[in-house]
Each structure stands twice: as structure tokens, then as C-alpha cells.
Scaffold this active site. Structure first.
Site, PDB file in Angstrom:
ATOM      1  N   GLU A 276      90.769  24.776  73.718  1.00 25.50           N
ATOM      2  CA  GLU A 276      92.016  25.100  73.015  1.00 25.50           C
ATOM      3  C   GLU A 276      92.157  24.425  71.664  1.00 25.50           C
ATOM      4  O   GLU A 276      93.035  24.771  70.891  1.00 25.50           O
ATOM      5  CB  GLU A 276      93.234  24.819  73.898  1.00 25.50           C
ATOM      6  CG  GLU A 276      93.385  23.383  74.362  1.00 25.50           C
ATOM      7  CD  GLU A 276      92.851  23.187  75.770  1.00 25.50           C
ATOM      8  OE1 GLU A 276      91.832  23.830  76.126  1.00 25.50           O
ATOM      9  OE2 GLU A 276      93.453  22.384  76.520  1.00 25.50           O
ATOM     10  N   ASN A 277      91.304  23.453  71.379  1.00 21.49           N
ATOM     11  CA  ASN A 277      91.375  22.868  70.044  1.00 21.49           C
ATOM     12  C   ASN A 277      90.659  23.733  69.000  1.00 21.49           C
ATOM     13  O   ASN A 277      90.594  23.353  67.841  1.00 21.49           O
ATOM     14  CB  ASN A 277      90.828  21.433  70.047  1.00 21.49           C
ATOM     15  CG  ASN A 277      89.454  21.328  70.653  1.00 21.49           C
ATOM     16  OD1 ASN A 277      89.171  21.897  71.691  1.00 21.49           O
ATOM     17  ND2 ASN A 277      88.578  20.619  69.974  1.00 21.49           N
TER      18      ASN A 277
END
Lengths: 215, 249
Positions: A49-50
Site C-alpha cells: 500500500e505504500n
């Protein structure tokens, strides 16, 4: 007698249920182990998700790159075909229903699929949520990977969560060291029991009425 | 001629006043604008509100800024980490206010501010303590929570390369919050490894167009990117924090 499978065996079991072509997010902690058991000959795309799709394994010491990390802030690699993107796009991929599967840890899962995995609500604890709530409601299938029992022997599968919720009615399946459970409109249903576990024994351990009959 | 470059990090942050709200890019240490943060520490602005995903790692960068006592409040998603001892101490001593926001809501609230959206209905957090007291609405059978944009006076961002118009490209997962934060602040300050001549960036590859950027400062190749002594909040033993914030008691 009850038997339990190991973390690695559980990770392998989860990996076997992920079809080729899936876009998958593995939550930090134990779920990251699942990546080790995805078959090399299948193209399964890992999302972190980064801001990366097409995440590869941990690099060797010589190729550590502080600008290339996963959600657990561990160094990773990018595979051919990878794509980088910013945070709003990354969470849009979850919220928008584009992610096929995510695997998360849990404190508790209720028989209606509520998930509690971010806080015990204990006074004085520093709260931290990260992307857990976004993941819980975002992926098409939300799999939980956890031990069935806490260290104290309490069932993590419960009638209703007592810890603060991460998401409501979001869990589709729970993979534990004793058995795999589907979350159905009628509550938990035993999909597969490991070792000598029976539905009756699992009912005793969880204190819940469990659907499912094992052949 | 448009020239958004400034000579050094100190002059880039020199007008940040006490009481300002400052977005700081980065996820852990990836994309953290360390030189700009160091300049802000030297500048000495107080009573700041900081918006970042985390609340600092170790004793450098954002953690060092917190340690000065100059930060009144932090808005973030994941403050507690294995190396967040600076924040942990301030929080336990009641010396810093925390607004905890789910990570995707943090990104989207920032994006909304930059895109001129007044508020938005979001499914994340419905039925959880982080949605308590917030307006909800059922749309097509699904429940949503009303979330408001998050804007800032300043954004401090770390990019890889930029030109004098403020067009920016990032490097790998260091991009993270940079593009949305750049759009959501009244003044956006970008530090880059390298300043390149106008026209050197492929227009197809520009990630943050210069319209969102006010100042650019070249800091040279970040030494910590290469020296191996510091790998960005990374635990080389492969034992990251659990995704839940706490151990079961």
C-alpha cells in the site's frame, strides 16, 4: 487430540487458494509469509500500500534500497512489470474494489465477519491503525490468517468482537492453525479441518455453533 | 523567467511561522525530506501541526523535529513503531496531541484538499471508533462516513529530480504521499537529489507538475541512500511491527 499446523504450513495453505492473475495485498506480520509459498510459475501480483504493484522478494544485503520498501518498512524488490504510484491511488485500488485478495492478521473475528485487529482499546496504549481499516473493507476477498486461540486459550473466533472494530462484515474466510472457516450468512462454517480436528472439537474450542460437515 | 529554485534548505523554510500546519512527505523514512526537516528544526518554528503517515523513526528527521518540542499536534495513521520512542515519550507525557486517521483516509483527505473537494463519503472506518461522531449516509445500500479535506500551510516533500519550473519525478516507493501533499498546501517546498535543466524531464513521466510546487532545493544525492548505515526504518531481521498496534494483553 487436537493437532495444529505451523505458521509456514498455514501460509502454504493460503497461497494454494490464490489463483493466477490475482492482485493480492499481504498485511504486515505473519501474512507476509504467504508470499514465500506462491508458486514461481504463476503470475500473482503483490500490492504494497505504500505504492507498488509487482513487489518482489527481499533483496540481498548489497541491493538494499531505502527508497524501495514494503508496508512493513522492510526492503523489497520490484519485479519486471512493476508499477509505482502515490498513496491516494494506492488506497483507491483497495477502496475501489480492484484488489482481489488481502490477507490480514486478527485479534478477533465475529461470526458476521467483523474484524478487530488494530487495537485492544487498552487504556494508555498508543493507538495505530495504518492501512488496516482500508484493507479490511477494500479487497474483494478478505482472508484472515491467525492462530485459532490466544496464548490464554481464548477463541479468536467469537460471536461478537469485544475489541474495537477494524471493519464491519468484511471477512470472507479465516485460516487458522486448526482449521479453515468460511464466514457465511449463517455464521462460521468449517471448510477444512487440519489433523484430527473435528467440527465437534472446533465447536468446543470456539464455543460457537459451527456449520459444516467434514467428509 | 520562472525560477522556483532556492539556494539551500534553510532559505526554503525560512518563512514558516509559529503555529503553521506542515505536511511532511514520506512513509517511514522512504521519501522523508530529511534536509528540509533539519532546516525547519534549525529555523525553530514552534506550535506546529504536522501531517505525516507516521510519527518519526529513530532520532533523526521527523523524530528529531518532534524531540525539539516544537510540534503541538500530529495527524497520522501509524505513530507507534518499534523505533518511535521519541513520539511515544511525548505522547505518554501528554506533550503532543494525536489525530489518528486510517491511512487511505489520510491520503484521500489530502487529495481532496488539493482537488477542491468540499468533503467526501468514504466506506473506510464505518462502524469503528475512528468514525464515531461523524455523519454517515447509506448510498446504494452501503454505509459511508463523511470525511473532510486536510490542507496545510506548507508541504515539505522529497523528490528525485526537478526542474526550475517545479516539475518533479520521484524514486520508487519514496513517491508515497508526495504528489497529494504537493497539491494540498498553500506553499509546497520540494527537496530533490538533483536539479535538471528545463526540458530534461520527459513530460510523459512528470509525476508532480510544477503548478503544485512553489520552491525547489537541490540537496545532492542523499548520503543515507548509499552509506548502508541507515536503511529507512527498515528492520533487517524481518520482524516488522504487527499490523495491529498492540500485542494482545
Amino acid at each position: 487430540m487436537t493437532t495444529r499446523i505451523t505458521r509456514d504450513e498455514l501460509a502454504r495453505r493460503i497461497a494454494a487458494d490464490i489463483p493466477e492473475g490475482s492482485y493480492v495485498n499481504l498485511g504486515i506480520g505473519a501474512p507476509t509469509l504467504v508470499a514465500d509459498f506462491l508458486p514461481d510459475d504463476l503470475e500473482i501480483i503483490l500490492h504494497t500500500e505504500n505504492g507498488l504493484l509487482g513487489m518482489g522478494p527481499k533483496p540481498d544485503q548489497a541491493n538494499l534500497d531505502p527508497d524501495l520498501i514494503n508496508a512493513g518498512k522492510e526492503p523489497v524488490t520490484e519485479l519486471p512489470g512493476a508499477a509505482f504510484f502515490h498513496h491516494a491511488d494506492s488506497f483507491g485500488m483497495m477502496r475501489g474494489g480492484h484488489l482481489d485478495v488481502c490477507v490480514l492478521g486478527a485479534f478477533q473475528v465475529s461470526q458476521t465477519g467483523d474484524l478487530a485487529n488494530w487495537s485492544t482499546g487498552r487504556p494508555g496504549a498508543i493507538p495505530a491503525v495504518g492501512g488496516a481499516m482500508d484493507l479490511a473493507i477494500g479487497a474483494k476477498d478478505v482472508y484472515v490468517m491467525t492462530d485459532l486461540l490466544t496464548k490464554q486459550g481464548d477463541s479468536k473466533l467469537v460471536e461478537a468482537c469485544t475489541y474495537p472494530l477494524t471493519g464491519v462484515g468484511c471477512v470472507t474466510r479465516v485460516y487458522t492453525d486448526h482449521a479453515v472457516f468460511d464466514v457465511t450468512p449463517d455464521g462460521f462454517r468449517v471448510r477444512e479441518a487440519f489433523g484430527d480436528n473435528t467440527v465437534e472439537e472446533l465447536e468446543r474450542l470456539t464455543g460457537l455453533h459451527l456449520g459444516g460437515s467434514l467428509a | 523567467m520562472i525560477d522556483k529554485t532556492v539556494p539551500d534548505a534553510a532559505s526554503a523554510v525560512a518563512d514558516i511561522p509559529d503555529g503553521a500546519t506542515v505536511m511532511i512527505g514520506g512513509f517511514g523514512r522512504a521519501g522523508q525530506p530529511v534536509e528540509l526537516i533539519d532546516a525547519l528544526i534549525a529555523h525553530g518554528a514552534r506550535d506546529l501541526t504536522i501531517i505525516n503517515n507516521n510519527a518519526g523513526n529513530g532520532d533523526t528527521g521527523l523524530a528529531a523535529l518532534l524531540a525539539t518540542g516544537g510540534v503541538r499536534k500530529i495527524v497520522c495513521s501509524f505513530p507507534r513503531q518499534s523505533d518511535s520512542w521519541v513520539f511515544d515519550r511525548l505522547y505518554r507525557e501528554g506533550r503532543i496531541e494525536l489525530e489518528l486517521v486510517p491511512q487511505g483516509n489520510l491520503a484521500e483527505r489530502i487529495r481532496a484538499a488539493g482537488a477542491g473537494i468540499g468533503a467526501f463519503f468514504c466506506p473506510t472506518g464505518v462502524g469503528t471508533p475512528l468514525a464515531e461522531g461523524k455523519e454517515t449516509r447509506t448510498i446504494d445500500g452501503r454505509q459511508y462516513v463523511l470525511e473532510f479535506p486536510l490542507q496545510a500551510d506548507y508541504a515539505l516533500i522529497s523528490g528525485h529530480r526537478a526542474d526550475r519550473w517545479g516539475n518533479v519525478v520521484y524514486r520508487k516507493t519514496a513517491r508515497n504521499f508526495g504528489p497529494v501533499m504537493a497539491s494540498a498546501a498553500r506553499s509546497t517546498i520540494v527537496q530533490v537529489d538533483q536539479l535538471v535543466p528545463l526540458g530534461a524531464l520527459d513530460p510523459e513521466s512528470v509525476i508532480t507538475p510544477g503548478i503544485f510546487v512553489d520552491r525547489v532545493v537541490a540537496v545532492g544525492e542523499r548520503p543515507w541512500l548509499r552509506d548502508g548505515a541507515f536503511v529507512g526504518g527498515v528492520d533487517l531481521e524481518g520482524r516488522p511491527d504487527a499490523d495491529a498496534g498492540e500485542e494482545i494483553p
